[in-house]
Design a protein around this motif. Structure first.
Motif, PDB file in Angstrom:
ATOM      1  N   LEU A   1       2.079  -0.169  -9.931  1.00 58.63           N
ATOM      2  CA  LEU A   1       2.090   1.366  -8.753  1.00 58.63           C
ATOM      3  C   LEU A   1       3.167   2.298  -9.109  1.00 58.63           C
ATOM      4  O   LEU A   1       2.807   3.220  -8.023  1.00 58.63           O
ATOM      5  CB  LEU A   1       2.006   0.516  -7.695  1.00 58.63           C
TER       6      LEU A   1
ATOM      7  N   SER B   1       2.071   3.489  -4.480  1.00 65.15           N
ATOM      8  CA  SER B   1       1.993   4.215  -4.845  1.00 65.15           C
ATOM      9  C   SER B   1       1.492   5.583  -3.866  1.00 65.15           C
ATOM     10  O   SER B   1       1.652   7.051  -4.082  1.00 65.15           O
ATOM     11  CB  SER B   1       0.605   3.925  -5.578  1.00 65.15           C
ATOM     12  N   ARG B   2       1.528   5.528  -2.583  1.00 66.27           N
ATOM     13  CA  ARG B   2       0.815   5.931  -1.848  1.00 66.27           C
ATOM     14  C   ARG B   2       2.039   7.203  -1.040  1.00 66.27           C
ATOM     15  O   ARG B   2       2.027   8.679  -1.139  1.00 66.27           O
ATOM     16  CB  ARG B   2      -0.185   5.749  -0.297  1.00 66.27           C
ATOM     17  N   GLU B   3       3.379   6.587  -0.560  1.00 67.06           N
ATOM     18  CA  GLU B   3       4.349   7.815  -0.320  1.00 67.06           C
ATOM     19  C   GLU B   3       5.191   6.751  -0.692  1.00 67.06           C
ATOM     20  O   GLU B   3       6.429   8.114  -1.301  1.00 67.06           O
ATOM     21  CB  GLU B   3       3.881   6.752   1.216  1.00 67.06           C
TER      22      GLU B   3
ATOM     23  N   THR C   1       0.377  -0.860   0.160  1.00 67.24           N
ATOM     24  CA  THR C   1      -0.265   0.090   0.211  1.00 67.24           C
ATOM     25  C   THR C   1       0.921   1.521  -0.484  1.00 67.24           C
ATOM     26  O   THR C   1       0.044   2.391  -0.454  1.00 67.24           O
ATOM     27  CB  THR C   1      -0.842   0.376   1.046  1.00 67.24           C
TER      28      THR C   1
END
Lengths: 473, 473, 473
Positions: A403, A369-371, A366
């Motif tokens: 990602l 892509s987010r961090e 997770t």
């Protein structure tokens, strides 16, 4: 239904099913499949290359040392004792390699759809010329042929190293390791390039077994006064210099989280004193590890060693198994991992340094892509390591590219790591990575997001150049 | 290997590789590709449309103002000073547009596989007729032709607006903005529809630079007594009414989290007093932002403005860069974002209002299937905004549809937002969204989950109708 | 554009678009499509099978009891009262089935791209022979034909059960349920196998409505002294034994989190006393649920019932709707769920038991690859349940296989659960699962990661054998 007697490795494996994309993938792969292997991070045993002794029997080559294999068998009710895994108290376990091998072979279907199956089939086919699947029926056929071959000179570690076309391989050692095998390799006149990497967890993590004694030993090894934080840091500096002499180009840090800290010298000294002179609280342990990541970054800026951070694994999750068999029993389980807050203290101090390279890994997809991709797509010092561990697999590698690429691009990534203890898996793992990357690039080409000439250059970069450059090899 | 002289934009780009799916995607796209652009959320500068002055040189059009471009160059070691980014203290930076452009062109390969590359190629091909890739070799060719064209009347903002077939575009302004450019556009007699949106962060977020002075200014602008919370809320009501007069149909809220609160009037008044009269704690700041989301929802129910919530970005993560260059330097990094607990206070009060529209966005993809689609698939007031920011890309848009549609359906989503500061990217971004949606619908058709007549209707809805209806345009 | 008069179910639906993969998927599916249905977990009403009364009108069969259907209509502004949903205070709601049906039919496009649409079309086509889509125009055609058929003997519950080829189905009951319908089914001489499952939430969760009275009732039912924790546990043991007599092979636990605890007997007794004799704090409630998971595991080890854990749903998120209509109104929203820390106390005690089966479910997809697959790929007692709830859909099922298989393999998963209250959806749901699994296996075959003979065996295992074995059916 077919008979199971099929080539174990198909020439188009892992390429897209669509004919147009498959054709592009084939063309890309043709140019990279024979490139030398650059393996900048892994856990093979330097003793192999130093001693060049034959590998033992098939069970002890493939099953006993590989927790990816025996964890799966264990999850389905096979006792570790029956697979020959040594107990800490020395109580008896299976010693007959053939019986271990048969237990494994009878359950080979458990590995369907897993990366373990993929690399094993690759090794069975390319090293031992099998064209029939491993099963209860073929267990002895396999055992006998592999045992026979392992006795031949061509199957000794150095011969395999050369056959695998390994340009350079890094192992991972504790600062307390005398590196005698690395020295022996150098002194032997053999041309294979085997280097070490500095993995200081045993002297950096206050929750590591024997931490305080390890720090004392570090002091003795280096002649530094480790009763002060300054002396302790000096000991690291000296030991890093020694590792560098023995070929190291990188350090590696396996922490439970990615937390970093940037304490004042006074605070850091006080923390060190608490750590060394009282019962360590888990918060102090975490803070000390956090501070040490920043200290290690400071040293990397001085000595040029590339810094690898492998956070987010809860080690030895199975308490009963740890008590009976010890570490690395397949029970290291990932947990959710934050980077955006955790890395800020380190990045506030060194984030804009263009001469520093920090390679970040994750077991928590997770964060890609987010961090991680946004961080690596901005900070000059950050690069993203490849898909790690449970994601070191075709689907995991594909998700990694999907990602990460749009935000960080390809050039903030560092090519492939095999990260393996399993020597015969090395060619298969690099081959899988090259195929998956060619498949991903082919998809970009056939959906007209990339021109094919660019894809050729990228395929080469991902298979070879980026790893060499990022790791200064 | 091919030469690189290929059309920069292929007519089948982003369509599925499989011929049957590609054929459906082509048919769907043919019916939506020429629809007018509805752009209900973005950050273009209203001054452009008001003044209709020529854009400056190529570097200042494409590179200098776009943090998506310069963050990638920065991550690979290019200094922002060398890209002409102005410093806060006025120390010297590069001023030669051609030299900036060359630095960018030499590194154009860094953007391979990124959405930035996709829209740049689209703009280069469709606006400037290039059919050779940007590179070190073609840097001057590009620079000269773009510079030449920018001097032509057809490349002024209003001409481009019309050429882009924009039906309506929203900009985003602070409540303190006098909206003089919007007024000038209206008074000019030009027919282009440019509207504002109410973005109250500077007067709602106690941690915003100059917050208290901003609130005072809001009081002066509106003639409201902002020494009380009631007066402060009244000032918002008046200012929202003014924005509505200037065309606004929506508000927009960029908070660090999605937290909401529903305090009693006494508690809210006490919180406001603390916020305005003492050093603000981070908990009070968070609570005030939370309360203000609920207050804004209450006002939206009164005045009909659609409410947009953009939570979850940790702004200005790079402390050193923020100190030297200020905001919007490519260092806003997403963090994990909870919605299910955070939104409950607001939803407990207004969740079942059918006349209220709240559009939720996220930078944390993990919330799509877990929280956002279930929430939007139930609450009448909630809709899901499109893939945002780092997911505003083919892979990100595809994952958005895959993760959201099965639970929320298509009709709880609101079509596309370009969310851009880069004017020449607008047609490319809407084109990408239309292509990716057509590709997704085509997959549903060829796997027989949707009939093709329904897919045609949906393609039109996603490209045009849903945005108009959700945003009341 | 076509007319909408198409077969509602296509023979190749959900198979890959690529012809080579589609051919393999077809071959795999041909061998499993007619296998009996094993449904080890769901929420159909045992009264149906006991009484064998005709189903009421179409609206009361399809719309009124199904919160997946009415939540979507509600999200788009339809009042629940207008769909015939009963209020808690008995205020009037729509009673005309045809008017409810028309409201649903007019909005059938809202379900495009959702699993609800998929199973409804399957039921409409296969049970009621429709070949035209439901819409405002066809609403009455549908209503009349379905109503007519429901009056026929062939559409009574037992006839449908046999037509659906259900080998065994489990329902879910509270320990307080007298299981009279299950007894009636047994006594009727009918051969259909309908079993119960032990779902103790009403007597295990201190925050459940009426918890203390429920515990008292459990004491009375079992003759146990529930004033002590030991007596309370004994009551569970007796009640589990009764459920086992009535066919149960499993228990089911629907907790807000996966937290477990392993308190000492003294601590547990004290906690029970606090829970029963004072206002319960949320921490005590959570701790009690946590302790009870471990106690239930201990009982499963004794009595052999398979344990299912369904954590991570925030129930009744919509306060207003809950007050007016009660539970199960489509407002249960998933939240982020940790397993790696939460399960450790239970696993420290029972993780290595080979005779214990615990089946884990999740609504948080991020846990699949990060936590659940690694845990199930190691611990002998753990298995992974199928994609649950909002992921019970083609995309969700596909992601489940992609995220789980490489780490846990296929054989640490347990086949399919339909988990449904909607009786006519059962064949469609199992058919979707079989098709998606065949599609996934076909992809592995055409990318040469699996041989086709193995894929045939796996298709059968996933469709039938694994569910029977894991649930001891």
């Amino acid at each position: 239904m077919r008979e199971g007697r099929l080539p174990l490795v198909h020439e188009d494996r892992l390429f897209p099913a669509d004919p147009s994309a498959r054709a592009v993938a084939r063309r890309l792969y043709a140019h990279v499949k024979d490139l030398p292997i650059v393996s900048p991070h892994g856990h093979t045993d330097p003793r192999w290359y130093a001693g060049n002794e034959p590998f033992p029997d098939p069970a002890r080559l493939f099953v006993v040392p590989d927790h990816y294999i025996f964890r799966m068998l264990y999850s389905q009710g096979v006792r570790l004792e029956d697979l020959g895994i040594a107990t800490k108290d020395g109580t008896e376990v299976e010693t007959d390699g053939r019986r271990i091998w048969r237990r494994f072979a009878e359950r080979y279907h458990l590995f369907r759809g897993t990366p373990t199956r993929t690399w094993l089939d690759h090794a069975f086919a390319t090293l031992f010329d099998f064209d029939v699947r491993l099963s209860a029926e073929t267990a002895d056929l396999y055992y006998d042929r592999i045992a026979e071959r392992l006795a031949e000179p061509a199957y000794r570690p150095r011969a395999l190293f050369e056959r695998f076309n390994i340009e350079v391989i890094a192992t991972t050692e504790s600062p307390l390791d005398p590196l005698v095998h690395h020295k022996a390799i150098r002194d032997s006149g053999w041309k294979g390039r085997v280097i070490t990497a500095y993995r200081p967890d045993p002297v950096v993590d206050p929750e590591f077994d024997g931490f305080k004694a390890n720090v004392e030993a570090l002091g003795e090894l280096t002649g530094c006064d480790v009763s002060t934080f300054a002396g302790y840091l000096e000991a690291h500096r000296k030991r890093r210099a020694f590792f560098k002499e023995m070929g190291a180009t990188s350090t590696d840090h396996g922490h439970p989280s990615a937390r970093t800290a940037d304490l004042s010298p006074v605070e850091a000294e006080a923390l060190y004193t608490r750590i060394m002179h009282s019962n360590v609280t888990s918060e102090d342990a975490e803070l000390f590890r956090a501070q040490m990541l920043t200290e290690m970054a400071a040293m990397s800026l001085e000595d040029g060693l590339v810094m690898q951070i492998h956070p987010g694994s809860m080690r030895n999750h199975n308490a009963g198994l740890f008590a009976r068999f010890g570490r690395d029993m397949g029970a290291d389980i990932p947990a959710a991992t934050d980077y955006v807050h955790a890395l800020k203290p380190l990045l506030d101090r060194f984030g804009n340094e263009r001469e520093l390279t920090i390679i970040l890994f994750t077991l928590d997809e997770t964060a890609y892509s987010r961090e991680l991709a946004p961080l690596a797509g901005h900070y000059p010092c950050l690069k993203l390591g490849p898909a790690w561990w449970f994601f070191d697999s075709p689907e995991g590698m594909r998700r990694y590219r999907e990602l990460v690429t749009e935000t960080a691009g390809f050039y903030n990534t560092v090519g492939f790591n095999d990260d393996t203890r399993a020597f015969p898996s090395i060619p298969a793992r690099h081959d899988v990575a090259r195929r998956v990357d060619c498949a991903f690039l082919a998809e970009l080409v056939v959906t007209h997001r990339l021109d094919e000439d660019e894809a050729h250059e990228l395929a080469h970069d991902l298979a070879y150049r980026l790893a060499k450059e990022a790791y200064k090899l």
